[in-house]
Design a protein around this motif. Structure first.
Motif, short mmCIF file in Angstrom:
data_model
loop_
_atom_site.label_atom_id
_atom_site.label_comp_id
_atom_site.label_asym_id
_atom_site.label_seq_id
_atom_site.Cartn_x
_atom_site.Cartn_y
_atom_site.Cartn_z
N LEU A 103 0.81 -1.21 0.00
CA LEU A 103 0.00 0.00 0.00
C LEU A 103 0.85 1.27 0.00
O LEU A 103 0.44 2.31 0.51
CB LEU A 103 -0.95 0.01 1.20
N SER A 104 2.04 1.19 -0.59
CA SER A 104 2.95 2.33 -0.58
C SER A 104 2.40 3.51 -1.40
O SER A 104 2.69 4.67 -1.08
CB SER A 104 4.33 1.94 -1.08
N GLY A 105 1.63 3.23 -2.44
CA GLY A 105 1.04 4.30 -3.23
C GLY A 105 0.06 5.13 -2.41
O GLY A 105 0.09 6.37 -2.43
N TYR A 106 -0.78 4.45 -1.67
CA TYR A 106 -1.75 5.13 -0.80
C TYR A 106 -1.02 5.93 0.27
O TYR A 106 -1.32 7.11 0.50
CB TYR A 106 -2.66 4.09 -0.16
N LEU A 107 -0.04 5.31 0.92
CA LEU A 107 0.70 5.98 1.99
C LEU A 107 1.44 7.21 1.46
O LEU A 107 1.56 8.21 2.17
CB LEU A 107 1.69 5.01 2.63
N SER A 108 1.91 7.15 0.23
CA SER A 108 2.68 8.26 -0.32
C SER A 108 1.86 9.54 -0.35
O SER A 108 2.38 10.64 -0.10
CB SER A 108 3.19 7.93 -1.73
N VAL A 109 0.58 9.42 -0.65
CA VAL A 109 -0.30 10.59 -0.69
C VAL A 109 -0.62 11.06 0.73
O VAL A 109 -0.51 12.25 1.05
CB VAL A 109 -1.61 10.27 -1.45
N ILE A 110 -1.02 10.13 1.58
CA ILE A 110 -1.45 10.48 2.93
C ILE A 110 -0.32 11.14 3.71
O ILE A 110 -0.51 12.20 4.34
CB ILE A 110 -1.93 9.22 3.69
N ILE A 111 0.86 10.55 3.70
CA ILE A 111 1.98 11.04 4.51
C ILE A 111 2.43 12.42 4.04
O ILE A 111 2.69 13.32 4.86
CB ILE A 111 3.14 10.03 4.51
N SER A 112 2.52 12.63 2.74
CA SER A 112 2.97 13.93 2.24
C SER A 112 1.95 15.02 2.51
O SER A 112 2.31 16.17 2.82
CB SER A 112 3.27 13.84 0.74
N CYS A 113 0.67 14.70 2.40
CA CYS A 113 -0.36 15.70 2.70
C CYS A 113 -0.42 16.02 4.20
O CYS A 113 -0.80 17.13 4.59
CB CYS A 113 -1.72 15.23 2.19
N ASN A 114 -0.02 15.05 5.05
CA ASN A 114 0.10 15.35 6.48
C ASN A 114 1.10 16.47 6.72
O ASN A 114 0.89 17.34 7.58
CB ASN A 114 0.54 14.10 7.24
N ASP A 115 2.21 16.44 5.98
CA ASP A 115 3.21 17.50 6.13
C ASP A 115 2.63 18.87 5.80
O ASP A 115 2.90 19.86 6.49
CB ASP A 115 4.42 17.23 5.23
N ILE A 116 1.84 18.92 4.73
CA ILE A 116 1.21 20.19 4.34
C ILE A 116 0.28 20.68 5.46
O ILE A 116 0.29 21.86 5.83
CB ILE A 116 0.42 20.02 3.03
N ALA A 117 -0.51 19.77 6.01
CA ALA A 117 -1.44 20.14 7.08
C ALA A 117 -0.72 20.56 8.35
O ALA A 117 -1.24 21.37 9.12
CB ALA A 117 -2.39 18.98 7.36
N SER A 118 0.49 20.00 8.59
CA SER A 118 1.24 20.40 9.78
C SER A 118 1.71 21.85 9.67
O SER A 118 2.15 22.45 10.66
CB SER A 118 2.45 19.47 9.99
N CYS A 119 1.61 22.43 8.48
CA CYS A 119 1.90 23.84 8.27
C CYS A 119 0.62 24.67 8.38
O CYS A 119 0.65 25.89 8.19
CB CYS A 119 2.53 24.05 6.90
N GLY A 120 -0.51 24.01 8.66
CA GLY A 120 -1.78 24.71 8.77
C GLY A 120 -2.43 24.99 7.43
O GLY A 120 -3.34 25.81 7.33
N ALA A 121 -1.97 24.30 6.38
CA ALA A 121 -2.48 24.55 5.03
C ALA A 121 -3.30 23.38 4.52
O ALA A 121 -3.09 22.23 4.92
CB ALA A 121 -1.31 24.81 4.08
N LYS A 122 -4.19 23.67 3.61
CA LYS A 122 -5.02 22.64 2.98
C LYS A 122 -4.30 22.09 1.75
O LYS A 122 -3.89 22.84 0.87
CB LYS A 122 -6.36 23.23 2.57
N PRO A 123 -4.10 20.76 1.68
CA PRO A 123 -3.44 20.18 0.49
C PRO A 123 -4.29 20.39 -0.77
O PRO A 123 -5.52 20.32 -0.72
CB PRO A 123 -3.34 18.69 0.84
N ILE A 124 -3.59 20.64 -1.88
CA ILE A 124 -4.25 20.84 -3.17
C ILE A 124 -3.94 19.70 -4.13
O ILE A 124 -4.81 19.22 -4.85
CB ILE A 124 -3.78 22.18 -3.80
N GLY A 125 -2.68 19.28 -4.16
CA GLY A 125 -2.31 18.24 -5.11
C GLY A 125 -0.98 17.61 -4.77
O GLY A 125 -0.27 18.04 -3.86
#
Length: 326
Positions: free
Chosen positions: A59-81
């Motif tokens: 499930l590395s493809g799924y995790l790749s999206v989730i984990i990277s978007c977590n980083d964006i949210a840790s900046c207080g921002a909404k992920p776009i792409g």
């Protein structure tokens, strides 16, 4: 160097001294603990983060999206792409690429983000699929949160429970071995942790309710993230061992492999500091997100308090997941 993240002292010596021109339109530059860069675009800030998936075999493809978007949210921002770079071993068939893309598509749809582009390649340089993701987000220019924003006397909060990602990966990748020693119910519960690995909601709620600092808890686990928050903020930190939330499934699996859950990759959980931790915890709980105050930001020193013992928190070493050998 050991397998895992490059040590902070090596980064400081060889990476952070070779970063090209420092531009005035970059609001947040590369640094210890900062998972994102922030670029000014008028009244908005564009948030960028890049991460590979290397620890998981499934499930590395799924995790790749989730984990990277977590980083964006840790900046207080909404992920776009996201942009996805996929490296496949020589001899891989088309179905493997299709499976990875279906996983990426699933993660992107769950988070309402678009796959903006990327690159795919078959190469003898890798012996298993490697996926590297760049995530993009946006927020108002004056609203982004930094890892380095922790303030003296802030409460230290974690969301959900520690070790969720590591527990899921181990239960999934070593299921056939573990089922001979651990109950199927425990393993199936652990595998279900995949449904809690997004911390986007955690980050957006916290940013709107008084977070001074946020950091996604990835490789190096809670202690690694605590070190990075304190180091980036030029502050101390004290974490109280008896307050740390760890689920029974994580304890059982970590005990089996003799690894430390406090140093285990923990995406899905975020470490947050706030001058009013109780208020922030209540706001998270209103949105059905577990949250616990586990410590305090201090003037100096980084310590885990375990009953009457004060244990120094050291720079993050290789994640515990890499210590598993069968």
């Amino acid at each position: 160097m050991k397998e895992g993240k490059v040590p902070a002292d090596v980064l400081s010596k060889f990476v952070y001294t070779n970063l090209g021109l420092k531009r005035s339109d970059v609001l947040l530059h590369s640094g210890i603990g900062e998972d994102c860069s922030v670029i000014e675009v008028g009244e908005y800030a564009v948030i960028l983060s890049s991460d590979p998936i290397t620890a998981s075999n499934n499930l590395s493809g799924y995790l790749s999206v989730i984990i990277s978007c977590n980083d964006i949210a840790s900046c207080g921002a909404k992920p776009i792409g996201v942009l996805e770079t996929i490296l496949l071993p020589s001899g891989s068939d088309e179905e493997l690429l299709h499976d990875i893309m279906k996983e990426i598509d699933r993660g992107a749809k769950e988070l309402n983000v678009e796959v903006l582009g990327g690159h795919s390649e078959v190469t003898s340089s890798v012996n298993k699929p490697i996926i590297s993701t760049t995530a993009v987000g946006m927020c108002k220019r004056n609203k982004f949160i930094k890892t380095s924003g922790a303030k003296l006397n802030d409460d230290v909060i974690v969301t959900k429970s520690l070790g969720l990602e590591g527990t899921f990966i181990i239960a999934n990748d070593y299921y056939d071995i573990l089922k001979k020693h651990i109950s199927l119910k425990t393993l199936d519960n652990a595998k279900s942790f995949i449904n809690e690995l997004s911390a986007v909601k955690d980050g957006l709620i916290s940013a709107a309710n008084g977070a001074n600092s946020m950091h996604d808890i990835t490789e190096g686990g809670l202690l690694g993230a605590a070190y990075e928050v304190a180091e980036a903020s030029n502050k101390g930190i004290e974490i109280y061992n008896d307050l740390i939330p760890i689920r029974e499934e994580t304890k059982i699996i970590c005990n089996f492999f003799n690894i430390d859950p406090l140093k285990l990759i923990s995406s899905g959980s975020m470490i947050i500091t706030s001058s009013d931790g109780s208020k922030l915890v209540n706001e998270l709980k209103k949105q059905n997100i577990e949250a616990t105050i586990i410590g305090k930001i201090t003037e100096h020193g980084k310590f885990l308090i375990d009953k009457d013992k004060k244990i120094e928190i050291l720079p993050p070493d290789s994640d515990e997941i890499y210590k598993i050998s069968i």
